[in-house]
Design a protein around this motif. Structure first.
Motif, PDB file in Angstrom:
ATOM      1  N   GLN A  68       0.825  -1.199   0.000  1.00 40.26           N
ATOM      2  CA  GLN A  68       0.000   0.000   0.000  1.00 40.26           C
ATOM      3  C   GLN A  68       0.864   1.256   0.000  1.00 40.26           C
ATOM      4  N   ALA A  69       1.985   1.220   0.715  1.00 39.35           N
ATOM      5  CA  ALA A  69       2.894   2.365   0.732  1.00 39.35           C
ATOM      6  C   ALA A  69       3.469   2.601  -0.661  1.00 39.35           C
ATOM      7  N   LYS A  70       3.868   1.534  -1.317  1.00 41.39           N
ATOM      8  CA  LYS A  70       4.404   1.668  -2.679  1.00 41.39           C
ATOM      9  C   LYS A  70       3.333   2.172  -3.644  1.00 41.39           C
ATOM     10  N   LEU A  71       2.127   1.652  -3.519  1.00 45.37           N
ATOM     11  CA  LEU A  71       1.036   2.090  -4.389  1.00 45.37           C
ATOM     12  C   LEU A  71       0.726   3.574  -4.182  1.00 45.37           C
ATOM     13  N   LEU A  72       0.738   4.003  -2.936  1.00 42.32           N
ATOM     14  CA  LEU A  72       0.505   5.406  -2.629  1.00 42.32           C
ATOM     15  C   LEU A  72       1.550   6.293  -3.306  1.00 42.32           C
ATOM     16  N   LEU A  73       2.809   5.894  -3.219  1.00 45.51           N
ATOM     17  CA  LEU A  73       3.870   6.698  -3.830  1.00 45.51           C
ATOM     18  C   LEU A  73       3.809   6.652  -5.351  1.00 45.51           C
ATOM     19  N   ILE A  74       3.540   5.491  -5.903  1.00 55.56           N
ATOM     20  CA  ILE A  74       3.439   5.383  -7.368  1.00 55.56           C
ATOM     21  C   ILE A  74       2.293   6.242  -7.886  1.00 55.56           C
ATOM     22  N   THR A  75       1.179   6.224  -7.186  1.00 56.88           N
ATOM     23  CA  THR A  75       0.046   7.072  -7.573  1.00 56.88           C
ATOM     24  C   THR A  75       0.426   8.546  -7.470  1.00 56.88           C
TER      25      THR A  75
END
Length: 94
Positions: A68-75
């Motif tokens: 979720q942390a990676k997805l947040l940053l990618i978004t």
């Protein structure tokens, strides 16, 4: 994770920089959150606050929720890199 965070910060910086340059050249802000006559100081404060908030959340959840942390940053990267690229294409027109 550190690479994504750095990329996020750089893309936010690119968006802010190209926005400020565009405003100085007479371009209009298209982001409806700021309005067409937004002041540079308002944009800087809002961009700084959102960058800090997203970075802090991603960093805070990175151990328990790494995906979720990676997805947040990618978004966040996409949400700031795309406007930065758009701004770059518009700067010669201002």
């Amino acid at each position: 994770m550190k690479t994504l965070l750095l990329t996020f910060l750089l893309s936010q910086g690119a968006d802010l920089t190209t926005t400020v340059i565009g405003l100085h050249r007479g371009c209009q802000e298209l982001n409806p959150l700021y309005g067409r006559t937004a002041s540079i100081s308002r944009i800087v404060v809002a961009k700084s606050a959102s960058t800090f908030l997203i970075s802090s959340i991603a960093w805070g959840i990175r151990k328990k929720h790494p995906k979720q942390a990676k997805l947040l940053l990618i978004t966040g990267i996409a949400a700031s890199a795309l406007p930065a690229v758009w701004n770059m294409t518009q700067l010669p027109k201002c």
